[in-house]
Design an enzyme around this catalytic site. Sequence first.
Site, PDB file in Angstrom:
ATOM      1  N   TYR A  67     -20.049 -19.144 -18.565  1.00 22.62           N
ATOM      2  CA  TYR A  67     -20.720 -18.638 -17.367  1.00 22.62           C
ATOM      3  C   TYR A  67     -20.051 -17.375 -16.827  1.00 22.62           C
ATOM      4  O   TYR A  67     -20.729 -16.495 -16.289  1.00 22.62           O
ATOM      5  CB  TYR A  67     -20.817 -19.725 -16.294  1.00 22.62           C
ATOM      6  CG  TYR A  67     -22.021 -20.602 -16.510  1.00 22.62           C
ATOM      7  CD1 TYR A  67     -23.286 -20.199 -16.109  1.00 22.62           C
ATOM      8  CD2 TYR A  67     -21.897 -21.821 -17.176  1.00 22.62           C
ATOM      9  CE1 TYR A  67     -24.397 -20.985 -16.344  1.00 22.62           C
ATOM     10  CE2 TYR A  67     -23.005 -22.619 -17.420  1.00 22.62           C
ATOM     11  CZ  TYR A  67     -24.257 -22.189 -16.996  1.00 22.62           C
ATOM     12  OH  TYR A  67     -25.362 -22.964 -17.254  1.00 22.62           O
ATOM     13  N   GLN A 101     -37.672 -18.055 -13.249  1.00 26.09           N
ATOM     14  CA  GLN A 101     -36.814 -19.026 -13.922  1.00 26.09           C
ATOM     15  C   GLN A 101     -35.445 -18.415 -14.228  1.00 26.09           C
ATOM     16  O   GLN A 101     -34.540 -19.131 -14.662  1.00 26.09           O
ATOM     17  CB  GLN A 101     -37.466 -19.479 -15.227  1.00 26.09           C
ATOM     18  CG  GLN A 101     -38.798 -20.184 -15.037  1.00 26.09           C
ATOM     19  CD  GLN A 101     -39.511 -20.384 -16.357  1.00 26.09           C
ATOM     20  OE1 GLN A 101     -40.405 -19.632 -16.716  1.00 26.09           O
ATOM     21  NE2 GLN A 101     -39.117 -21.397 -17.092  1.00 26.09           N
ATOM     22  N   ASP A 104     -30.277 -14.645 -12.955  1.00 25.92           N
ATOM     23  CA  ASP A 104     -29.609 -13.381 -12.626  1.00 25.92           C
ATOM     24  C   ASP A 104     -30.162 -12.826 -11.315  1.00 25.92           C
ATOM     25  O   ASP A 104     -31.056 -13.419 -10.699  1.00 25.92           O
ATOM     26  CB  ASP A 104     -29.790 -12.370 -13.770  1.00 25.92           C
ATOM     27  CG  ASP A 104     -31.255 -12.113 -14.088  1.00 25.92           C
ATOM     28  OD1 ASP A 104     -31.995 -11.660 -13.194  1.00 25.92           O
ATOM     29  OD2 ASP A 104     -31.679 -12.361 -15.243  1.00 25.92           O
ATOM     30  N   HIS A 121     -34.421 -22.113 -10.955  1.00 28.66           N
ATOM     31  CA  HIS A 121     -33.333 -22.653 -11.776  1.00 28.66           C
ATOM     32  C   HIS A 121     -31.950 -22.283 -11.251  1.00 28.66           C
ATOM     33  O   HIS A 121     -30.957 -22.401 -11.974  1.00 28.66           O
ATOM     34  CB  HIS A 121     -33.491 -22.201 -13.230  1.00 28.66           C
ATOM     35  CG  HIS A 121     -34.667 -22.830 -13.911  1.00 28.66           C
ATOM     36  ND1 HIS A 121     -35.196 -22.363 -15.097  1.00 28.66           N
ATOM     37  CD2 HIS A 121     -35.440 -23.903 -13.563  1.00 28.66           C
ATOM     38  CE1 HIS A 121     -36.225 -23.110 -15.451  1.00 28.66           C
ATOM     39  NE2 HIS A 121     -36.389 -24.046 -14.532  1.00 28.66           N
ATOM     40  N   CYS A 132     -18.415 -32.116  -2.768  1.00 25.16           N
ATOM     41  CA  CYS A 132     -18.685 -31.875  -1.349  1.00 25.16           C
ATOM     42  C   CYS A 132     -19.798 -30.838  -1.180  1.00 25.16           C
ATOM     43  O   CYS A 132     -20.422 -30.403  -2.142  1.00 25.16           O
ATOM     44  CB  CYS A 132     -17.414 -31.457  -0.620  1.00 25.16           C
ATOM     45  SG  CYS A 132     -16.896 -29.737  -0.902  1.00 25.16           S
ATOM     46  N   CYS A 151     -12.808 -28.985  -0.178  1.00 23.97           N
ATOM     47  CA  CYS A 151     -12.259 -30.337  -0.306  1.00 23.97           C
ATOM     48  C   CYS A 151     -10.930 -30.353  -1.049  1.00 23.97           C
ATOM     49  O   CYS A 151     -10.156 -31.303  -0.927  1.00 23.97           O
ATOM     50  CB  CYS A 151     -13.261 -31.267  -1.005  1.00 23.97           C
ATOM     51  SG  CYS A 151     -13.513 -30.930  -2.766  1.00 23.97           S
ATOM     52  N   GLY A 191     -43.029 -13.164 -19.596  1.00 26.34           N
ATOM     53  CA  GLY A 191     -41.793 -13.379 -20.343  1.00 26.34           C
ATOM     54  C   GLY A 191     -41.261 -14.788 -20.347  1.00 26.34           C
ATOM     55  O   GLY A 191     -40.052 -14.985 -20.448  1.00 26.34           O
ATOM     56  N   THR A 192     -42.136 -15.777 -20.244  1.00 26.27           N
ATOM     57  CA  THR A 192     -41.684 -17.163 -20.290  1.00 26.27           C
ATOM     58  C   THR A 192     -42.418 -17.909 -21.388  1.00 26.27           C
ATOM     59  O   THR A 192     -43.600 -17.665 -21.631  1.00 26.27           O
ATOM     60  CB  THR A 192     -41.889 -17.881 -18.951  1.00 26.27           C
ATOM     61  OG1 THR A 192     -41.560 -19.274 -19.099  1.00 26.27           O
ATOM     62  CG2 THR A 192     -43.320 -17.763 -18.463  1.00 26.27           C
ATOM     63  N   ALA A 235     -42.919  -6.749 -20.913  1.00 19.13           N
ATOM     64  CA  ALA A 235     -43.291  -6.512 -19.514  1.00 19.13           C
ATOM     65  C   ALA A 235     -42.986  -5.096 -19.071  1.00 19.13           C
ATOM     66  O   ALA A 235     -43.784  -4.481 -18.352  1.00 19.13           O
ATOM     67  CB  ALA A 235     -42.578  -7.512 -18.615  1.00 19.13           C
TER      68      ALA A 235
END
Length: 245
Positions: A67, A101, A104, A121, A132, A151, A191-192, A235
Site C-alpha cells: 500500500y 471504485q 486514488d 471502495h 478503535c 489507542c 473503465g470498469t 476514456a
Amino acid sequence: MISKSSRKDWQRALSNPVLVITGSGLSADSGLQTFRGAGGLWRNYDPMALATPEAFARDPKLVWEWYQWRRDQAARATPNAAHVALAELAVRKQDCLIVTQNVDDLHERAGTPPSQLVHVHGDLFLNRCTSCSYSDRKSISSALPPPCPQCQTFPLRPGVIWFGEMLNPKIIGRVEQFVSRANCGLVVVVGTTATFHYIIDWALRAQGSGGLLVEINPEETELSETADVVYRQRAAEVLPDLLSC
C-alpha cells in the site's frame, strides 16, 4: 453491439440528472496499474491476494509495503483528460454524481467537488485503526505496521475496502439516495469491468425507463449488452469531446 449516439442525444441526456460510475480503467489512463490488467503483479505477488483481511492478519508488514508503494504511485500520477472532463461536468451541473471504485485521489485533484463524489471502495491515503475509531490522512511512521496514535495498542490499516468486506453503509446510502430520486437522463459507466453486482444494479436503476446508458471501455463487460451506447475506446480519448456538449 457497438453504436454511437448523436450530439443531440447527448445534449438531451445532459439536461437531466447524470450518474457517472468510474473504475480502474480510468486511472489506468494516468499510468496506474489495474488489479486484473496485464503487469498487475507486484514483487511476484497477486494484488488480489494482498487486498484481503486474511492477508493483513497473516503479514501486515507486507500488505503495508504494497500500500505504501501504491500510495507513491498514485501521488506521482496526474489526472488525465477524462478526469478533468468529468470534474468540469460536475462543476457546471449540480445534479451530477460521480461514483468511483477507485481509491486514488485523481478525481479530487482534477477538481471534482467532494459533495458530488463518492468513493465506494474507500480512500487509499486514509489510515484507520483496526480496533478503535481513529481515522486520519496523516503521514504514518516508518515502522510497519504503524501503531495507532489514539489507542496505542492496535495497528493502523489502509482505509480501503478489502475483498470480502462490507461496503460502508453511509457511503452506499449516498448513492442509493441519488439513484432512487434522480430519474437520470444519462448514466455513464467508465473503465470498469462491472463485475460487482451493485455497479450493474445502480446503472440500470438510474437509467430507468428513458435514460441513456453509455459504456466507455476498450473491452466488453457484463454491462455491454444492456448499454444503449458503447464506445470501445479509452476514456481519455472520448470523454472530453462527449461531455463538451
